[in-house]
Design a protein around this motif. Structure first.
Motif, PDB file in Angstrom:
ATOM      1  N   GLN A  86      98.645  97.819 -19.944  1.00 22.11           N
ATOM      2  CA  GLN A  86      98.270  98.384 -21.310  1.00 22.11           C
ATOM      3  C   GLN A  86      96.941  98.730 -21.337  1.00 22.11           C
ATOM      4  O   GLN A  86      96.141  97.432 -21.314  1.00 22.11           O
ATOM      5  N   PRO A  87      96.184  99.856 -21.637  1.00 20.76           N
ATOM      6  CA  PRO A  87      94.871  99.921 -21.905  1.00 20.76           C
ATOM      7  C   PRO A  87      94.442  98.899 -23.223  1.00 20.76           C
ATOM      8  O   PRO A  87      95.477  98.882 -23.971  1.00 20.76           O
ATOM      9  N   PRO A  88      93.015  98.705 -23.488  1.00 21.58           N
ATOM     10  CA  PRO A  88      92.838  98.156 -24.533  1.00 21.58           C
ATOM     11  C   PRO A  88      93.006  99.291 -25.736  1.00 21.58           C
ATOM     12  O   PRO A  88      92.795 100.336 -25.662  1.00 21.58           O
ATOM     13  N   ASN A  89      93.277  98.488 -26.939  1.00 19.89           N
ATOM     14  CA  ASN A  89      93.455  99.362 -28.107  1.00 19.89           C
ATOM     15  C   ASN A  89      92.158 100.416 -28.361  1.00 19.89           C
ATOM     16  O   ASN A  89      92.441 101.616 -28.935  1.00 19.89           O
ATOM     17  N   TRP A  99      97.928 112.186 -20.051  1.00 16.68           N
ATOM     18  CA  TRP A  99      97.748 111.238 -21.071  1.00 16.68           C
ATOM     19  C   TRP A  99      99.188 110.690 -21.602  1.00 16.68           C
ATOM     20  O   TRP A  99      99.641 109.668 -21.680  1.00 16.68           O
ATOM     21  N   VAL A 100     100.055 111.945 -21.925  1.00 18.09           N
ATOM     22  CA  VAL A 100     101.198 111.504 -22.512  1.00 18.09           C
ATOM     23  C   VAL A 100     102.217 111.267 -21.333  1.00 18.09           C
ATOM     24  O   VAL A 100     103.072 110.222 -21.935  1.00 18.09           O
ATOM     25  N   THR A 101     101.909 111.764 -20.109  1.00 19.68           N
ATOM     26  CA  THR A 101     102.902 110.985 -19.282  1.00 19.68           C
ATOM     27  C   THR A 101     102.551 109.581 -19.032  1.00 19.68           C
ATOM     28  O   THR A 101     103.722 108.625 -19.033  1.00 19.68           O
ATOM     29  N   PHE A 102     101.290 109.082 -19.214  1.00 18.71           N
ATOM     30  CA  PHE A 102     100.984 107.647 -19.157  1.00 18.71           C
ATOM     31  C   PHE A 102     101.650 107.021 -20.422  1.00 18.71           C
ATOM     32  O   PHE A 102     102.239 105.927 -20.264  1.00 18.71           O
ATOM     33  N   ALA A 106     110.693 107.107 -30.644  1.00 14.70           N
ATOM     34  CA  ALA A 106     109.653 107.567 -30.368  1.00 14.70           C
ATOM     35  C   ALA A 106     109.909 108.024 -28.729  1.00 14.70           C
ATOM     36  O   ALA A 106     109.334 108.901 -28.122  1.00 14.70           O
ATOM     37  N   LEU A 107     110.225 107.068 -28.135  1.00 13.14           N
ATOM     38  CA  LEU A 107     110.612 107.420 -26.598  1.00 13.14           C
ATOM     39  C   LEU A 107     111.572 108.670 -26.130  1.00 13.14           C
ATOM     40  O   LEU A 107     111.224 109.484 -25.541  1.00 13.14           O
ATOM     41  N   ALA A 108     112.450 108.814 -27.132  1.00 12.89           N
ATOM     42  CA  ALA A 108     113.318 110.062 -27.084  1.00 12.89           C
ATOM     43  C   ALA A 108     112.649 111.275 -27.459  1.00 12.89           C
ATOM     44  O   ALA A 108     112.570 112.296 -26.903  1.00 12.89           O
ATOM     45  N   GLU A 109     111.749 111.171 -28.583  1.00  9.85           N
ATOM     46  CA  GLU A 109     110.940 112.139 -29.050  1.00  9.85           C
ATOM     47  C   GLU A 109     109.799 112.706 -28.094  1.00  9.85           C
ATOM     48  O   GLU A 109     109.415 113.654 -27.978  1.00  9.85           O
ATOM     49  N   VAL A 110     109.354 111.681 -27.045  1.00  5.95           N
ATOM     50  CA  VAL A 110     108.093 112.100 -26.300  1.00  5.95           C
ATOM     51  C   VAL A 110     108.673 113.034 -25.384  1.00  5.95           C
ATOM     52  O   VAL A 110     107.907 113.751 -24.721  1.00  5.95           O
ATOM     53  N   VAL A 111     109.742 113.211 -24.901  1.00 10.01           N
ATOM     54  CA  VAL A 111     110.360 114.134 -24.010  1.00 10.01           C
ATOM     55  C   VAL A 111     110.118 115.529 -24.491  1.00 10.01           C
ATOM     56  O   VAL A 111     109.557 116.447 -23.906  1.00 10.01           O
ATOM     57  N   ALA A 112     110.059 115.591 -26.060  1.00 10.85           N
ATOM     58  CA  ALA A 112     110.112 116.920 -26.611  1.00 10.85           C
ATOM     59  C   ALA A 112     108.561 117.231 -26.790  1.00 10.85           C
ATOM     60  O   ALA A 112     108.258 118.592 -26.253  1.00 10.85           O
ATOM     61  N   LEU A 113     107.783 116.179 -26.781  1.00 12.59           N
ATOM     62  CA  LEU A 113     106.306 116.287 -27.027  1.00 12.59           C
ATOM     63  C   LEU A 113     105.639 116.817 -25.517  1.00 12.59           C
ATOM     64  O   LEU A 113     105.047 117.763 -25.085  1.00 12.59           O
ATOM     65  N   TRP A 114     106.391 116.260 -24.324  1.00 12.98           N
ATOM     66  CA  TRP A 114     105.910 116.400 -23.266  1.00 12.98           C
ATOM     67  C   TRP A 114     106.256 117.775 -22.797  1.00 12.98           C
ATOM     68  O   TRP A 114     105.470 118.494 -22.074  1.00 12.98           O
ATOM     69  N   LEU A 115     107.419 118.025 -23.001  1.00 13.80           N
ATOM     70  CA  LEU A 115     107.743 119.591 -22.619  1.00 13.80           C
ATOM     71  C   LEU A 115     106.789 120.418 -23.445  1.00 13.80           C
ATOM     72  O   LEU A 115     106.934 121.594 -22.972  1.00 13.80           O
ATOM     73  N   SER A 116     106.700 120.208 -24.584  1.00 10.21           N
ATOM     74  CA  SER A 116     105.820 121.299 -25.478  1.00 10.21           C
ATOM     75  C   SER A 116     104.402 121.310 -24.689  1.00 10.21           C
ATOM     76  O   SER A 116     103.632 122.471 -24.777  1.00 10.21           O
ATOM     77  N   ILE A 117     103.760 120.194 -24.117  1.00  5.06           N
ATOM     78  CA  ILE A 117     102.520 120.488 -23.719  1.00  5.06           C
ATOM     79  C   ILE A 117     102.654 121.156 -22.403  1.00  5.06           C
ATOM     80  O   ILE A 117     101.851 121.895 -22.236  1.00  5.06           O
ATOM     81  N   LEU A 118     103.789 120.953 -21.608  1.00  5.65           N
ATOM     82  CA  LEU A 118     104.128 121.755 -20.208  1.00  5.65           C
ATOM     83  C   LEU A 118     104.156 123.093 -20.775  1.00  5.65           C
ATOM     84  O   LEU A 118     103.595 124.248 -20.066  1.00  5.65           O
ATOM     85  N   ALA A 154      90.118 108.488 -26.105  1.00  8.76           N
ATOM     86  CA  ALA A 154      91.051 109.292 -25.286  1.00  8.76           C
ATOM     87  C   ALA A 154      91.560 110.510 -26.060  1.00  8.76           C
ATOM     88  O   ALA A 154      91.529 111.686 -25.584  1.00  8.76           O
ATOM     89  N   TRP A 155      92.284 110.319 -27.324  1.00  8.54           N
ATOM     90  CA  TRP A 155      92.840 111.416 -28.240  1.00  8.54           C
ATOM     91  C   TRP A 155      91.357 112.148 -28.542  1.00  8.54           C
ATOM     92  O   TRP A 155      91.753 113.607 -28.881  1.00  8.54           O
ATOM     93  N   THR A 156      90.433 111.777 -28.693  1.00  9.62           N
ATOM     94  CA  THR A 156      89.275 112.912 -29.267  1.00  9.62           C
ATOM     95  C   THR A 156      88.940 113.737 -28.139  1.00  9.62           C
ATOM     96  O   THR A 156      88.721 114.802 -28.268  1.00  9.62           O
ATOM     97  N   ILE A 157      88.787 113.325 -26.920  1.00 10.79           N
ATOM     98  CA  ILE A 157      88.576 114.119 -25.654  1.00 10.79           C
ATOM     99  C   ILE A 157      89.886 115.326 -25.665  1.00 10.79           C
ATOM    100  O   ILE A 157      89.647 116.368 -25.336  1.00 10.79           O
TER     101      ILE A 157
END
Length: 176
Positions: free
Chosen positions: A57-60, A156-159, A121-133, A66-69
């Protein structure tokens, strides 16, 4: 066929080179709004600190830059795509896709940090990932560069999804 500036690109895509700054202001405000809402939902408190996390895990401190970029690139991609989409129906679809993505982005933080449900959140991130795609495909059809600008977001969302999965595995069950 060249316009006043003589640029062939401007001749092919005159709508992309207007002086109208409203799309820039709206996209910037939306990116700041989504980032702010997600940030306010993110609480690095005792509950989060006590979670077992993988060694990779990266440092906090890395998450905010990362999110700003990512949000800056997303706003820029939205503007490029908006300007490459002159028809109202296409623009409405674009707004809906970005709004859906922003809502899913915020929802992940709420589920993980506020509700303390990394499993949800893990279940929801699938929808987020698909929305990015979906954004990459949709924006990429109108502006190849806009599609590429969204690829760090997907990476980033994949990671983050892999990290979310590992946190769930190391700490389940939740909701007790």
């Amino acid at each position: 066929m060249k316009n006043k500036t003589g640029s062939p690109a401007e001749s092919r895509y005159p709508h992309a080179y207007r002086k109208d700054r409203r799309p820039v202001m709206v996209a910037s405000a939306a990116a700041v709004g989504v980032g702010l809402a997600g940030g306010l939902a993110t609480e690095i408190g005792p509950w989060y600190v006590s979670l077992r996390k993988p060694s990779w895990q990266p440092p906090n401190w890395l998450f905010a830059p990362a999110w700003t970029i990512i949000f800056a690139l997303t706003a820029a991609a939205a503007v490029r795509t908006w300007r490459a989409t002159p028809d109202p129906a296409g623009r409405r679809g674009l707004l809906a896709a970005f709004a859906t993505n922003g809502a899913l982005n915020i929802a992940w933080s709420v589920l993980f940090f506020r509700l303390r449900r990394p499993d949800w959140a893990l279940a929801e991130v699938v929808a987020l990932w698909l929305s990015i795609l979906g954004l990459i495909v949709s924006c990429g059809r109108r502006s190849r560069l806009a599609g590429w600008m969204l690829s760090p977001y997907l990476a980033w969302v994949t990671f983050a999804s892999a990290l979310n999965l590992k946190i769930v595995q190391l700490n389940r069950p939740f909701g007790r």
